[in-house]
Scaffold this active site. Structure first.
Site, PDB file in Angstrom:
ATOM      1  N   CYS A  64     -70.494 -37.526  -0.374  1.00  0.00           N
ATOM      2  CA  CYS A  64     -71.496 -36.444  -0.376  1.00  0.00           C
ATOM      3  C   CYS A  64     -72.791 -36.809   0.345  1.00  0.00           C
ATOM      4  O   CYS A  64     -73.534 -35.920   0.744  1.00  0.00           O
ATOM      5  CB  CYS A  64     -71.832 -36.054  -1.818  1.00  0.00           C
ATOM      6  SG  CYS A  64     -70.389 -35.654  -2.800  1.00  0.00           S
TER       7      CYS A  64
ATOM      8  N   SER B 166     -55.865 -34.242 -10.198  1.00  0.00           N
ATOM      9  CA  SER B 166     -56.386 -34.138 -11.559  1.00  0.00           C
ATOM     10  C   SER B 166     -56.652 -32.658 -11.847  1.00  0.00           C
ATOM     11  O   SER B 166     -57.083 -31.920 -10.952  1.00  0.00           O
ATOM     12  CB  SER B 166     -57.700 -34.921 -11.661  1.00  0.00           C
ATOM     13  OG  SER B 166     -58.423 -34.473 -12.777  1.00  0.00           O
TER      14      SER B 166
ATOM     15  N   GLU C 151     -60.829 -18.423 -10.452  1.00  0.00           N
ATOM     16  CA  GLU C 151     -60.539 -19.131 -11.699  1.00  0.00           C
ATOM     17  C   GLU C 151     -61.769 -19.873 -12.241  1.00  0.00           C
ATOM     18  O   GLU C 151     -61.734 -20.386 -13.355  1.00  0.00           O
ATOM     19  CB  GLU C 151     -59.365 -20.098 -11.521  1.00  0.00           C
ATOM     20  CG  GLU C 151     -59.545 -21.187 -10.489  1.00  0.00           C
ATOM     21  CD  GLU C 151     -59.215 -20.754  -9.059  1.00  0.00           C
ATOM     22  OE1 GLU C 151     -59.271 -19.540  -8.760  1.00  0.00           O
ATOM     23  OE2 GLU C 151     -58.939 -21.631  -8.238  1.00  0.00           O
TER      24      GLU C 151
ATOM     25  N   GLU D 212     -66.168 -22.981  -3.530  1.00  0.00           N
ATOM     26  CA  GLU D 212     -65.634 -23.369  -4.840  1.00  0.00           C
ATOM     27  C   GLU D 212     -66.199 -22.474  -5.953  1.00  0.00           C
ATOM     28  O   GLU D 212     -65.459 -22.000  -6.823  1.00  0.00           O
ATOM     29  CB  GLU D 212     -65.988 -24.834  -5.132  1.00  0.00           C
ATOM     30  CG  GLU D 212     -65.423 -25.342  -6.444  1.00  0.00           C
ATOM     31  CD  GLU D 212     -65.884 -26.765  -6.758  1.00  0.00           C
ATOM     32  OE1 GLU D 212     -67.000 -27.157  -6.357  1.00  0.00           O
ATOM     33  OE2 GLU D 212     -65.128 -27.481  -7.417  1.00  0.00           O
TER      34      GLU D 212
ATOM     35  N   GLU E 147     -61.360 -36.979 -16.767  1.00  0.00           N
ATOM     36  CA  GLU E 147     -60.455 -37.484 -15.741  1.00  0.00           C
ATOM     37  C   GLU E 147     -59.936 -38.882 -16.104  1.00  0.00           C
ATOM     38  O   GLU E 147     -58.775 -39.216 -15.856  1.00  0.00           O
ATOM     39  CB  GLU E 147     -61.176 -37.519 -14.381  1.00  0.00           C
ATOM     40  CG  GLU E 147     -60.265 -37.622 -13.195  1.00  0.00           C
ATOM     41  CD  GLU E 147     -61.007 -37.334 -11.897  1.00  0.00           C
ATOM     42  OE1 GLU E 147     -61.248 -36.144 -11.614  1.00  0.00           O
ATOM     43  OE2 GLU E 147     -61.355 -38.272 -11.183  1.00  0.00           O
TER      44      GLU E 147
ATOM     45  N   LYS F  33     -69.073 -26.097  -1.526  1.00  0.00           N
ATOM     46  CA  LYS F  33     -69.359 -25.773  -2.926  1.00  0.00           C
ATOM     47  C   LYS F  33     -69.619 -24.272  -3.093  1.00  0.00           C
ATOM     48  O   LYS F  33     -69.432 -23.713  -4.163  1.00  0.00           O
ATOM     49  CB  LYS F  33     -70.568 -26.583  -3.427  1.00  0.00           C
ATOM     50  CG  LYS F  33     -70.241 -28.065  -3.655  1.00  0.00           C
ATOM     51  CD  LYS F  33     -69.447 -28.248  -4.934  1.00  0.00           C
ATOM     52  CE  LYS F  33     -68.944 -29.659  -5.097  1.00  0.00           C
ATOM     53  NZ  LYS F  33     -68.007 -29.797  -6.233  1.00  0.00           N
TER      54      LYS F  33
ATOM     55  N   GLU G  83     -57.308 -38.400 -18.618  1.00  0.00           N
ATOM     56  CA  GLU G  83     -56.110 -37.861 -17.961  1.00  0.00           C
ATOM     57  C   GLU G  83     -55.360 -38.979 -17.220  1.00  0.00           C
ATOM     58  O   GLU G  83     -54.125 -39.077 -17.310  1.00  0.00           O
ATOM     59  CB  GLU G  83     -56.550 -36.769 -16.973  1.00  0.00           C
ATOM     60  CG  GLU G  83     -55.407 -35.988 -16.376  1.00  0.00           C
ATOM     61  CD  GLU G  83     -55.886 -34.953 -15.348  1.00  0.00           C
ATOM     62  OE1 GLU G  83     -57.110 -34.808 -15.150  1.00  0.00           O
ATOM     63  OE2 GLU G  83     -55.022 -34.306 -14.740  1.00  0.00           O
TER      64      GLU G  83
ATOM     65  N   CYS H 108     -62.716 -33.472  -7.347  1.00  0.00           N
ATOM     66  CA  CYS H 108     -64.107 -32.994  -7.382  1.00  0.00           C
ATOM     67  C   CYS H 108     -64.628 -32.548  -6.017  1.00  0.00           C
ATOM     68  O   CYS H 108     -65.665 -31.904  -5.944  1.00  0.00           O
ATOM     69  CB  CYS H 108     -65.032 -34.037  -7.994  1.00  0.00           C
ATOM     70  SG  CYS H 108     -64.844 -35.641  -7.274  1.00  0.00           S
TER      71      CYS H 108
END
Ligand code: SF4
Ligand code: SF4
Length: 478
Positions: free
Chosen positions: A400, A216, A263, A258, A176, A255, A179, A196
């Site tokens: 978190c 990102s 993908e 996710e 990241e 999560k 990037e 994230c």
């Protein structure tokens, strides 16, 4: 019971995974405490009647679960039996805690069975904040730091490899950070948002699909570890990726969503097979009769268990930004960053902004803690008036540490002190690490030398980056 994720209907708008957040209509009193903490107004219903969840808006953050205080009285004859409710909720039968009206699908039962399978190579990773909150489930004070006992407990649960999502956070920073530097140099697709937090990503996909190129392209640290478990680590261990059970322990209910995204697979293998929350891990430890408090400290395994302080602070709001600046500063200037502890980036719920001088560049950054605060920034980006280069967004109030899967805080007054203690513990853990910058982590250096090549290179793109999809209501209906 509310089905959060609808069945897939031939388009790729919704991943075909099980529902995650539920409201048990037998138990819901209609107090609407949950609605008051929902950042996206996804909870509907008249006060005093059982509530429903609007699956399209819901970002699966689990804050409603944290807020709900209505629970089953075991003696109530009209309720399904406790054992049946536990089974429906995916929880092991030994769970003693109350059964609350708002809850998330559990995977403890499924994991317990999978851990008993001698044919699977069982690998686990733990998010940065699990080590500062797990001990609370065993009666220790808020924020007690127990990475060694956690690793020991996971081995006694029968995991073959105990890895660390912190290592994935270090990889994220490498990717990241590179990037961001590329985008700042070219001036394209700025500002760049972090990617994230899956609840933030789902919210962006739902409400601002036209802005997705600003996210990102990095997968989250959890998914990066998942991808490396089924490739790099499988190679190191000489194991067939098809035989690996890849498990993640997360503070976050989203999560689970996710990990189920289509993908999120590498060469046909799902990167993370099962996600359990902090509370579910504690339940499994108790179920197995492990004396957590008296466990010896044990290390994480190599190669995906060696982390820097920068990886550790991902668990607190501002942590991703601070970790990225530590590395970005040095990659851009080729000089040591003068101060490792960036206090001006640390803070609580809300929006914080800062300007950081990096060589000739004044990098303008913003940290958004709590999804309800992000709309003004999204409006600025849509209008082209957003002054920032890099924006961290965390859906939960303080990142978190306050995730929906963390130990439940029944008293509102406990909330502030628990979050504060967990954050302090994370920062203390960072300060005590010998290596505090992701790019100086020897295991990261080795990963790039032996396996990935370079950040943003071919292998990185294949394994560690992804694309996001529009989930706007318009497309969902078509
Ligand atoms: S999980 Fe989060 S977004 Fe979904 S209903 Fe609960 S509080 Fe709202
Ligand atoms: S907080 Fe719990 S009991 Fe109250 S309305 Fe929400 S789900 Fe129902």
């Amino acid at each position: 019971m509310t089905n959060l994720i609808p069945e897939k209907k031939g388009s790729s708008v919704m991943p075909n995974i099980d529902p995650i957040i539920h409201i048990d209509k037998q138990l819901c009193t209609g107090c609407r405490r949950c609605a008051s903490v929902c950042p996206v107004d996804a909870i509907t219903g008249e006060a005093g009647t059982p509530q429903s969840i609007d699956a399209h808006r819901c970002v699966i953050c689990g804050q409603c679960i944290q807020a709900c205080t209505a629970y089953a009285a075991e003696s109530e004859p009209s309720l399904a039996s406790r054992a049946e409710k536990l089974r429906q909720r995916g929880q092991v039968s030994s769970v003693r805690e109350p059964l609350f009206a708002a809850y998330s699908t559990g995977h403890g039962l499924e994991l317990k069975e999978a851990l008993a399978d001698p044919k699977r190579h069982k690998v686990v990773q733990c998010a940065p904040v699990i080590r500062v909150s797990l001990a609370e489930e065993f009666g220790l004070p808020f924020g007690t730091l127990t990475p060694g006992k956690m690793a020991a407990a996971l081995r006694r649960l029968n995991f073959d490899r105990v890895y660390d999502t912190n290592f994935g956070a270090d990889v994220t920073i490498m990717e990241e950070g590179s990037e961001l530097i590329g985008r700042v140099m070219s001036g394209e697709r700025l500002p760049m948002f972090t990617s994230c937090c899956p609840a933030w990503v789902k919210h962006a996909e739902t409400t601002a699909p036209q802005l997705l190129e600003h996210l990102s392209s990095c997968k989250s640290p959890m998914q990066m570890i998942g991808a490396l478990v089924k490739t790099y680590s499988a190679e190191v261990d000489g194991v067939d990726p098809a035989d690996i059970l890849s498990v993640a322990v997360m503070p976050c209910t989203c999560k689970k969503f996710e990990a189920g995204r289509e993908e999120m697979n590498v060469d046909g293998h799902q990167e993370v097979d099962l996600v359990i929350t902090t509370r579910e891990l504690a339940q499994l430890i108790k179920d197995k009769g492990i004396d957590f408090i008296n466990l010896p400290d044990e290390p994480f395994d190599s190669p995906l268990g060696k982390y820097s302080g920068a990886g550790t602070i991902f668990g607190a709001t501002g942590g991703v930004m601070e970790a990225a600046i530590r590395t970005g500063y040095e990659l851009m200037t080729h000089e040591s960053i003068p101060n490792l502890q960036l206090d001006f980036i640390r803070g609580d719920e809300g929006i914080r902004t800062a300007a950081v001088q990096i060589g000739d560049l004044e990098l303008k950054v913003a940290m958004v803690a709590g999804l309800k605060y992000v709309s003004s920034i999204l409006e600025q980006v849509a209008e082209g008036t957003c002054p920032y280069h890099f924006i961290e967004v965390m859906a939960c109030p303080e990142g978190c540490v306050s995730g929906g899967g963390q130990p439940k805080l029944l008293l509102e007054t406990q909330r502030k002190s628990a979050y504060q203690a967990r954050k302090s513990s994370i920062y203390r853990h960072d300060a005590n690490q010998k290596v505090r910058k992701s790019h100086e982590n020897p295991a990261i250096i080795k990963l790039y030398k032996d396996f990935l090549g370079e950040p943003l290179g071919h292998a990185s793109h294949h394994l560690l980056h992804t694309k996001f999809i529009s989930r706007s209501a318009k497309e969902e209906l078509s």
